[in-house]
Design a protein around this motif. Structure first.
Motif, mmCIF file in Angstrom:
data_model
loop_
_atom_site.group_PDB
_atom_site.id
_atom_site.type_symbol
_atom_site.label_atom_id
_atom_site.label_comp_id
_atom_site.label_asym_id
_atom_site.label_seq_id
_atom_site.Cartn_x
_atom_site.Cartn_y
_atom_site.Cartn_z
ATOM 1 N N VAL A 119 1.026 -1.156 -0.017
ATOM 2 C CA VAL A 119 0.271 0.432 0.046
ATOM 3 C C VAL A 119 0.713 1.251 -0.205
ATOM 4 C CG1 VAL A 119 -1.711 1.549 1.138
ATOM 5 C CG2 VAL A 119 -2.213 -0.719 1.468
ATOM 6 N N PHE A 127 -6.398 2.226 2.784
ATOM 7 C CA PHE A 127 -7.296 1.029 3.661
ATOM 8 C C PHE A 127 -5.784 0.382 4.604
ATOM 9 C CE2 PHE A 127 -6.485 1.751 -0.832
ATOM 10 C CZ PHE A 127 -7.393 1.179 -1.622
ATOM 11 N N ASP A 129 -6.350 -1.292 6.851
ATOM 12 C CA ASP A 129 -6.736 -2.833 7.126
ATOM 13 C C ASP A 129 -5.948 -3.541 6.376
ATOM 14 O OD1 ASP A 129 -8.164 -2.175 5.341
ATOM 15 O OD2 ASP A 129 -9.831 -3.902 5.229
ATOM 16 N N LEU A 130 -4.929 -3.591 5.072
ATOM 17 C CA LEU A 130 -3.985 -3.342 4.376
ATOM 18 C C LEU A 130 -2.735 -3.156 4.626
ATOM 19 C CD1 LEU A 130 -6.869 -3.465 1.453
ATOM 20 C CD2 LEU A 130 -6.791 -5.661 3.043
ATOM 21 N N VAL A 133 -2.689 -3.604 -2.275
ATOM 22 C CA VAL A 133 -3.418 -3.742 -2.921
ATOM 23 C C VAL A 133 -2.976 -3.875 -4.182
ATOM 24 C CG1 VAL A 133 -4.298 -2.102 -1.272
ATOM 25 C CG2 VAL A 133 -2.784 -1.036 -3.750
ATOM 26 N N ARG A 157 -8.703 -3.433 -3.692
ATOM 27 C CA ARG A 157 -8.690 -4.203 -2.574
ATOM 28 C C ARG A 157 -8.503 -5.766 -3.711
ATOM 29 N NH1 ARG A 157 -10.394 -2.822 2.520
ATOM 30 N NH2 ARG A 157 -10.802 -4.803 3.301
ATOM 31 N N ASP A 159 -9.226 -8.907 -2.553
ATOM 32 C CA ASP A 159 -10.817 -9.191 -2.772
ATOM 33 C C ASP A 159 -11.583 -9.358 -4.108
ATOM 34 O OD1 ASP A 159 -10.959 -7.066 -0.658
ATOM 35 O OD2 ASP A 159 -13.566 -7.627 -0.598
ATOM 36 N N CYS A 222 -16.070 3.897 -2.560
ATOM 37 C CA CYS A 222 -16.327 3.465 -1.343
ATOM 38 C C CYS A 222 -17.881 2.385 -1.953
ATOM 39 C CB CYS A 222 -16.764 4.007 -0.124
ATOM 40 S SG CYS A 222 -15.618 5.218 0.568
ATOM 41 N N ARG A 227 -16.549 1.282 3.092
ATOM 42 C CA ARG A 227 -15.110 0.268 2.955
ATOM 43 C C ARG A 227 -14.650 0.666 1.332
ATOM 44 N NH1 ARG A 227 -13.820 -5.536 1.118
ATOM 45 N NH2 ARG A 227 -15.047 -5.247 -0.663
ATOM 46 N N VAL A 229 -12.561 0.698 -1.779
ATOM 47 C CA VAL A 229 -12.324 -0.497 -2.811
ATOM 48 C C VAL A 229 -11.659 -0.059 -3.851
ATOM 49 C CG1 VAL A 229 -14.917 -1.498 -2.445
ATOM 50 C CG2 VAL A 229 -14.447 0.169 -3.930
ATOM 51 N N ASP A 230 -11.168 1.159 -4.091
ATOM 52 C CA ASP A 230 -10.086 1.609 -5.302
ATOM 53 C C ASP A 230 -9.576 3.377 -4.935
ATOM 54 O OD1 ASP A 230 -9.002 2.115 -7.525
ATOM 55 O OD2 ASP A 230 -11.128 3.296 -8.347
#
Length: 250
Positions: A119, A127, A129-130, A133, A157, A159, A222, A227, A229-230
């Protein structure tokens, strides 16, 4: 009408003018059409039924595209996409996702590379929690001249990236792919545009002098849960883009 151009579907937002949403969605479909797509649009009535709006609303949306030079309307013959249609006029941004899609459509896209990466420091707040990416780098060029107009770098993200086909990004903007292909329910996109100077990589890709002015766009997407996502970071040639906002007094 089988011989007519087939526009994309649209989920209407009742908080925004319907004609505006329809014009932006149809604009994105026109600019993102395949080379073999028909230039003939369906009738006003067919388009109105497709989008679920009145014929009057559809007529207003078509007028917007006609004034921009994307379409031409001929009595008794119908409405046609201009073969040389290209983006030109500044867009009116009223908070529609389809406006963002339209702004990014209609250019030739080359995938420069994609893959996992740590990241970036400036994105850690998005992000938290990450640690990693998936990054996608793309160069966009004018559909007629081939001249570079902007290059984009998306941090997605993992996932979400696992459900993404990179080939889709050669045809459509990331926002459209996330929403319409991957199925992400987008809740909010926060846009920031600022003036910067071209770094060596940007100067080389966009074919502009080093340290020349560029427009740097950051878009944080979001989902409906909030959340991220990008995060898109797009560098636009300063001599090719302008942004305008119209505020009505009433």
């Amino acid at each position: 009408m089988p011989s007519s151009f087939a526009p994309d579907s649209l989920v209407l937002n009742r908080k925004l003018p319907l004609w505006y949403q329809v014009s932006q969605s149809l604009r994105a479909s026109i600019l993102g059409r395949t080379p073999d797509a028909s230039l003939r649009l369906p009738t006003e009535e067919q388009l109105a039924a497709h989008y679920g709006v009145s014929v009057l609303t559809m007529r207003q949306a078509l007028k917007e595209l006609e004034e921009e030079g994307l379409i031409s309307r001929h009595r008794r013959r119908g409405t046609f996409i201009e073969p040389g249609a290209r983006r030109g006029a500044p867009r009116r941004l009223l908070g529609s996702i389809d406006a963002i899609v339209a702004q990014q459509s209609g250019e030739l896209t080359t995938i420069l590379g994609h893959g996992p990466e740590p990241v970036p420091g400036e994105l850690t707040e998005h992000f938290p929690d990450l640690t990693e990416v998936v990054s996608y780098r793309r160069l966009r060029c004018d559909g007629e001249s081939g001249e570079p107009t902007n290059w984009a770098q998306n941090a997605v993200r993992p996932d979400v990236a696992a459900r993404l086909d990179v080939k889709d990004l050669e045809r459509w903007p990331m926002t459209k792919v996330l929403r319409d292909v991957v199925g992400i329910r987008i809740g909010r996109i926060t846009d920031t545009v600022e003036a910067r100077l071209a770094d060596p990589q940007t100067a080389e890709l966009l074919q502009v002098p080093l340290l020349s002015p560029i427009l740097h766009y950051t878009g944080v997407t979001c989902d409906v849960t909030g959340r991220v996502v990008d995060v898109a970071r797009i560098r636009y040639r300063g001599d090719r883009f302008s942004f305008s906002v119209t505020v009505d007094a009433e």
